[in-house]
Enzyme design. Sequence first.
Site, PDB file in Angstrom:
ATOM      1  CG  ASP A  38      -8.629   2.638   3.082  1.00  0.00           C
ATOM      2  OD1 ASP A  38      -8.818   3.416   2.442  1.00  0.00           O
ATOM      3  OD2 ASP A  38      -9.207   1.521   2.903  1.00  0.00           O
ATOM      4  CG  HIS A  55      -9.703  13.460   2.116  1.00  0.00           C
ATOM      5  ND1 HIS A  55      -9.201  11.933   2.138  1.00  0.00           N
ATOM      6  CD2 HIS A  55     -10.412  13.662   0.630  1.00  0.00           C
ATOM      7  CE1 HIS A  55      -9.356  11.416   1.077  1.00  0.00           C
ATOM      8  NE2 HIS A  55      -9.960  12.227   0.153  1.00  0.00           N
ATOM      9  CG  LEU A 149       4.652  10.105  18.250  1.00  0.00           C
ATOM     10  CD1 LEU A 149       4.678   8.498  18.206  1.00  0.00           C
ATOM     11  CD2 LEU A 149       3.401  10.334  18.235  1.00  0.00           C
TER      12      LEU A 149
END
Length: 261
Positions: A38, A55, A149
């Site tokens: 965020d 972004h 991962l």
Amino acid sequence: MLRRITNLFNRKEMADENMLLQSVDRNRIPKHIAIIMDGNGRWARRRGMPRSLGHRAGAETLRNVVKLCSELGVQYLTCYAFSTENWKRPQDEVSFLMDLLVEYLEKEIEELHNNNVRINAIGRLDELPSQAQQALARAFHKTGNNTGLTLNLALNYGGRREITDAVIEIVNRVNKGEIKCEEINDVLIGQSLYTAGMPDPELLIRPSGDCRISNFLLWQLAYTEFWLSDVMWPDFQRQHLLEAIVGFQQRERRFGGLIKK
């Protein structure tokens, strides 16, 4: 003079990171970390930039965080990339975010694959634009056999919708006679969620100063430890992730019970 100050700052940042790395207990790394990415738009606005640049900066932060999580041995990293509510944003911003997703996957896929990272996604993916669906399919195919991962991208994701979909699936199974109503329990519900087969997050990280979970992993966060920060996501550095992990390791996780002395 400016270069000297910058070099001093970079050296201090590296020293802080090295100190935190030494403080991390490698035997107690959280298996699953969730992040609400965020603050991109506010980060850009404060700098007089278009939101799109925020972004893009956030995508670079994700790249660094994924790399560190992989180095530390985190098993799952779930990142809130696009919510079911984000469709309400201006069309040009939504289009940019979808294009950025495709760009990120195409640009990073080889490095992710070479580092044994597996790409996964949760949410109603069939409602994404076709180019995004195709890019995800290529990433799934390329990295599907990797064992390191798992980078779990929450796309067109909403926690309430996820639970609704789980209820619909369970009801359908009951109607087909596959299960009985009395067999419904928290384990079955967990197995019907988008995150089936994954451990619940042990650590949730939320930057940007907000103190809410924004319809993210509502079921899975029942006993998750929260780490909140005022740092905007594009400014989130490796040392911030290390601070969150060190803080997590200093907590007592009681799950409603008491710690035996």
